[in-house]
Design a protein around this motif. Sequence first.
Motif, mmCIF file in Angstrom:
data_model
loop_
_atom_site.group_PDB
_atom_site.id
_atom_site.type_symbol
_atom_site.label_atom_id
_atom_site.label_comp_id
_atom_site.label_asym_id
_atom_site.label_seq_id
_atom_site.Cartn_x
_atom_site.Cartn_y
_atom_site.Cartn_z
ATOM 1 N N SER A 133 17.170 25.059 8.319
ATOM 2 C CA SER A 133 17.517 25.662 9.612
ATOM 3 C C SER A 133 17.053 24.847 10.819
ATOM 4 O O SER A 133 17.823 24.663 11.759
ATOM 5 C CB SER A 133 16.960 27.084 9.713
ATOM 6 O OG SER A 133 17.590 27.895 8.765
ATOM 7 N N LEU A 182 19.652 23.489 13.561
ATOM 8 C CA LEU A 182 19.492 23.923 14.954
ATOM 9 C C LEU A 182 19.339 22.717 15.882
ATOM 10 O O LEU A 182 19.960 22.662 16.949
ATOM 11 C CB LEU A 182 18.291 24.860 15.091
ATOM 12 C CG LEU A 182 18.017 25.394 16.492
ATOM 13 C CD1 LEU A 182 19.206 26.211 16.999
ATOM 14 C CD2 LEU A 182 16.764 26.232 16.501
ATOM 15 N N MET A 221 22.701 21.111 16.216
ATOM 16 C CA MET A 221 23.589 21.929 17.055
ATOM 17 C C MET A 221 23.293 21.690 18.535
ATOM 18 O O MET A 221 24.213 21.554 19.338
ATOM 19 C CB MET A 221 23.420 23.415 16.717
ATOM 20 C CG MET A 221 24.024 23.826 15.402
ATOM 21 S SD MET A 221 23.659 25.544 14.961
ATOM 22 C CE MET A 221 24.547 26.428 16.237
ATOM 23 N N LYS A 264 25.757 19.301 20.389
ATOM 24 C CA LYS A 264 26.589 20.413 20.847
ATOM 25 C C LYS A 264 27.629 20.762 19.769
ATOM 26 O O LYS A 264 28.816 20.890 20.026
ATOM 27 C CB LYS A 264 27.273 20.067 22.174
ATOM 28 C CG LYS A 264 26.290 19.904 23.308
ATOM 29 C CD LYS A 264 27.001 19.812 24.627
ATOM 30 C CE LYS A 264 26.156 19.604 25.822
ATOM 31 N NZ LYS A 264 24.767 19.477 25.762
ATOM 32 N N LYS A 277 29.153 23.157 16.960
ATOM 33 C CA LYS A 277 29.367 24.563 16.587
ATOM 34 C C LYS A 277 28.757 25.540 17.586
ATOM 35 O O LYS A 277 28.605 26.711 17.282
ATOM 36 C CB LYS A 277 28.799 24.850 15.191
ATOM 37 C CG LYS A 277 29.341 23.994 14.078
ATOM 38 C CD LYS A 277 30.532 24.617 13.460
ATOM 39 C CE LYS A 277 30.938 23.861 12.214
ATOM 40 N NZ LYS A 277 32.238 24.249 11.758
ATOM 41 N N THR A 278 28.408 25.080 18.770
ATOM 42 C CA THR A 278 27.748 25.954 19.739
ATOM 43 C C THR A 278 28.727 26.902 20.429
ATOM 44 O O THR A 278 28.296 27.890 21.017
ATOM 45 C CB THR A 278 27.003 25.139 20.802
ATOM 46 O OG1 THR A 278 27.902 24.211 21.412
ATOM 47 C CG2 THR A 278 25.829 24.388 20.191
ATOM 48 N N SER A 279 30.001 26.622 20.371
ATOM 49 C CA SER A 279 30.969 27.521 21.011
ATOM 50 C C SER A 279 31.680 28.396 19.978
ATOM 51 O O SER A 279 32.548 29.188 20.333
ATOM 52 C CB SER A 279 32.001 26.717 21.811
ATOM 53 O OG SER A 279 32.754 25.894 20.947
ATOM 54 N N LYS A 280 31.311 28.275 18.733
ATOM 55 C CA LYS A 280 31.930 29.066 17.667
ATOM 56 C C LYS A 280 31.039 30.274 17.370
ATOM 57 O O LYS A 280 30.038 30.181 16.660
ATOM 58 C CB LYS A 280 32.123 28.207 16.425
ATOM 59 C CG LYS A 280 32.981 28.859 15.399
ATOM 60 C CD LYS A 280 33.384 27.890 14.320
ATOM 61 C CE LYS A 280 34.296 28.617 13.346
ATOM 62 N NZ LYS A 280 34.622 27.793 12.210
ATOM 63 N N THR A 281 31.423 31.410 17.930
ATOM 64 C CA THR A 281 30.607 32.631 17.854
ATOM 65 C C THR A 281 30.316 33.048 16.420
ATOM 66 O O THR A 281 29.177 33.403 16.099
ATOM 67 C CB THR A 281 31.294 33.781 18.619
ATOM 68 O OG1 THR A 281 31.561 33.345 19.941
ATOM 69 C CG2 THR A 281 30.429 35.009 18.651
ATOM 70 N N ILE A 293 27.547 30.944 14.978
ATOM 71 C CA ILE A 293 26.246 31.240 15.590
ATOM 72 C C ILE A 293 25.686 32.561 15.059
ATOM 73 O O ILE A 293 24.498 32.663 14.772
ATOM 74 C CB ILE A 293 26.345 31.242 17.123
ATOM 75 C CG1 ILE A 293 26.608 29.813 17.603
ATOM 76 C CG2 ILE A 293 25.092 31.806 17.768
ATOM 77 C CD1 ILE A 293 26.901 29.685 19.069
ATOM 78 N N PHE A 347 24.505 31.974 11.493
ATOM 79 C CA PHE A 347 23.306 31.139 11.507
ATOM 80 C C PHE A 347 22.104 31.949 12.003
ATOM 81 O O PHE A 347 21.004 31.834 11.458
ATOM 82 C CB PHE A 347 23.533 29.896 12.369
ATOM 83 C CG PHE A 347 22.390 28.934 12.372
ATOM 84 C CD1 PHE A 347 21.908 28.398 11.189
ATOM 85 C CD2 PHE A 347 21.797 28.551 13.556
ATOM 86 C CE1 PHE A 347 20.853 27.499 11.179
ATOM 87 C CE2 PHE A 347 20.738 27.654 13.568
ATOM 88 C CZ PHE A 347 20.270 27.126 12.377
ATOM 89 N N ALA A 348 22.315 32.786 13.010
ATOM 90 C CA ALA A 348 21.233 33.643 13.516
ATOM 91 C C ALA A 348 20.761 34.611 12.423
ATOM 92 O O ALA A 348 19.556 34.886 12.309
ATOM 93 C CB ALA A 348 21.686 34.410 14.747
#
Length: 89
Positions: free
Chosen positions: A47, A51, A54, A58, A60-64, A67, A70-71
Amino acid sequence: MEILLLYFLFINIVLFIIAGYDKSQARKNKRRIPEKTLFLMALTGGSPGLLTAMLLFKHKTSKTSFIVKFALIIAIQTAIIIAFLNYKK
């Protein structure tokens, strides 16, 4: 204990490199690394590497959906670490 630390170092470096490669492939519209692979490696201790990649690339930062998944992995890992630390007391 040293072997475990070496494992975590290894898995995080490998996942960081793979995520960077995936970002490079995305820019070229070429074959990508499956999200399942990224998630599996993150779940097995990578992880921090993912992270870092990411944020740095940048990626996969705009792929909800990515995220959120991953969270969830980070939340599960955090719960496991807290449970382990409480168990050792």
